[in-house]
Scaffold this active site. Structure first.
Site, PDB file in Angstrom:
ATOM      1  N   LYS A  42      32.074  34.351  37.406  1.00 49.01           N
ATOM      2  CA  LYS A  42      32.798  35.612  37.501  1.00 49.01           C
ATOM      3  C   LYS A  42      32.181  36.581  38.513  1.00 49.01           C
ATOM      4  CE  LYS A  42      35.068  35.512  33.036  1.00 49.01           C
ATOM      5  NZ  LYS A  42      36.399  35.473  33.681  1.00 49.01           N
ATOM      6  N   ASN A  45      32.705  35.089  42.027  1.00 49.89           N
ATOM      7  CA  ASN A  45      34.129  35.187  42.357  1.00 49.89           C
ATOM      8  C   ASN A  45      34.497  36.593  42.810  1.00 49.89           C
ATOM      9  OD1 ASN A  45      34.523  32.536  41.611  1.00 49.89           O
ATOM     10  ND2 ASN A  45      35.566  32.996  39.695  1.00 49.89           N
ATOM     11  N   THR A 227      44.876  44.096  32.042  1.00 44.63           N
ATOM     12  CA  THR A 227      45.607  43.165  32.882  1.00 44.63           C
ATOM     13  C   THR A 227      46.609  42.399  32.023  1.00 44.63           C
ATOM     14  OG1 THR A 227      43.891  41.461  32.631  1.00 44.63           O
ATOM     15  CG2 THR A 227      43.710  42.955  34.510  1.00 44.63           C
ATOM     16  N   GLY A 229      48.667  39.623  33.206  1.00 43.91           N
ATOM     17  CA  GLY A 229      49.122  38.394  33.832  1.00 43.91           C
ATOM     18  C   GLY A 229      50.291  38.655  34.768  1.00 43.91           C
ATOM     19  N   ASP A 253      47.656  27.886  39.861  1.00 44.33           N
ATOM     20  CA  ASP A 253      46.391  27.800  39.123  1.00 44.33           C
ATOM     21  C   ASP A 253      45.892  29.228  38.894  1.00 44.33           C
ATOM     22  OD1 ASP A 253      43.892  27.276  38.087  1.00 44.33           O
ATOM     23  OD2 ASP A 253      43.127  26.232  39.849  1.00 44.33           O
ATOM     24  N   GLY A 258      41.791  36.729  37.476  1.00 46.23           N
ATOM     25  CA  GLY A 258      41.271  37.982  36.938  1.00 46.23           C
ATOM     26  C   GLY A 258      40.074  38.487  37.725  1.00 46.23           C
ATOM     27  N   ASP A 259      39.250  37.573  38.219  1.00 49.64           N
ATOM     28  CA  ASP A 259      38.101  37.974  39.035  1.00 49.64           C
ATOM     29  C   ASP A 259      38.559  38.515  40.382  1.00 49.64           C
ATOM     30  OD1 ASP A 259      36.435  37.015  36.987  1.00 49.64           O
ATOM     31  OD2 ASP A 259      36.423  35.004  37.848  1.00 49.64           O
ATOM     32  N   GLY A 294      42.165  26.477  42.546  1.00 48.96           N
ATOM     33  CA  GLY A 294      40.761  26.835  42.639  1.00 48.96           C
ATOM     34  C   GLY A 294      40.550  28.319  42.432  1.00 48.96           C
TER      35      GLY A 294
END
Length: 308
Positions: A42, A45, A227, A229, A253, A258-259, A294
């Site tokens: 996280k 990212n 958040t 989605g 994917d 979120g990161d 990814g």
């Protein structure tokens, strides 16, 4: 003068990803795709997400002296992230085991490895990085006492200059000390994280994110972002609550989305955007991130965000 728009303090993992037709139940074995290895975690990212967008970003993290650690350092540098704060050694690099189903939803198991050895002493040794940053972004894949040390350092300021603004995504969720909650501006949660933090509150059983945000604000953070989605995000700062819609995209994917959102949000706050404006930009970044497979490799550049 600040040297960095954003300092990310957090985890760096190698993501080991397998696609599956469906995720296995208890005691069940399913066959999956060929293994893919991606840089993740996280903290790493968020740093890459901001770096790819053009942010002046640094990362404070710990990796192992191994091939996965070198993969992670290379990924940060390619994104333009300053890795002076990345410590090497103490344990193997952390690993995330990820399964992704055809809808793009994922399940993740994390072996923390070197992430669990990022200590409060490491934070104290990196005081110059904190002093040089406008915003510091945190998650919970590192020890909670390390997160608390970052908050204390930021809250104390540096001479006649205030410390960096604190953005926290409590993932994976854990009980948060009052001093940590009070520093969050914003606290960034998804539905699962909001419900966990409100497990002892009637609002935790509510179905609307406005109720979660209101109950979370009552616990001390200066602002809250929920958040949602594909539905976007909700912004609450005590004075008002605003829904920010997402963009319609074909999700491939969701790993790392979120990161990407939080990294973009923290960067925009670091360059002076107000919270709602920063969230509106971050929603676009998160939408772009889910259109490719990814985590870090899917994060967009500023030009790609503008083209949405």
């Amino acid at each position: 003068m600040h040297d960095y728009d954003l300092l990310v303090v957090g985890s760096a993992n190698a993501d080991l990803v397998v696609g599956v037709d469906r995720r296995p139940g208890a005691g069940e074995t399913v066959l999956g795709s060929d293994l893919a290895v991606h840089p993740g975690g996280k903290g790493a990212n968020q740093a890459v997400a901001a770096g790819r967008l053009g942010a002046r970003t640094a990362l404070l993290a710990r990796v192992g002296d191994d091939a996965y650690g070198r993969l992670l350092l290379d990924s940060q540098r390619e994104a333009g992230v300053d890795t002076v704060g990345v410590l090497v050694g103490g344990a193997p690099t952390g690993v995330a085991l990820i399964t992704v189903d055809p809808s793009g939803d994922n399940s993740i198991v994390v072996s923390p490895g070197a992430n669990s050895r990022l200590t409060p002493e490491d934070v104290r040794g990196a005081g110059s990085l904190l002093a040089a940053a406008r915003v510091v972004s945190l998650q919970l894949e590192i020890p909670l006492e390390t997160v608390a040390e970052v908050v204390r350092t930021a809250d104390g300021g540096f001479g006649d200059r205030p410390g960096p603004r604190v953005v926290l995504n409590p993932s994976p969720p854990a009980p948060l000390p009052a001093e940590v909650l009070a520093a969050c501006d914003p606290l960034v949660v998804n539905e699962h994280e909001a419900r966990y933090l409100l497990s002892d509150d009637p609002a935790g059983d509510a179905t609307d994110p406005e109720a979660w945000a209101s109950a979370l604000l009552a616990r001390g953070p200066r602002s809250v972002v929920v958040t949602l989605g594909g539905a976007g995000a909700l912004v609450a700062d005590g004075d008002r609550t605003v829904r920010v819609p997402s963009l319609p995209v074909d999700a491939v994917d969701t790993t790392g989305a979120g990161d990407a959102f939080t990294g973009a949000l923290a960067w925009r706050l670091g360059v002076g955007d107000d919270l709602e404006t920063a969230v509106r930009y971050a929603v676009r970044v998160g939408a772009a991130a889910v259109t490719r497979a990814g985590a870090q490799v899917s994060f967009p550049t500023a030009d790609e965000v503008a083209a949405l």
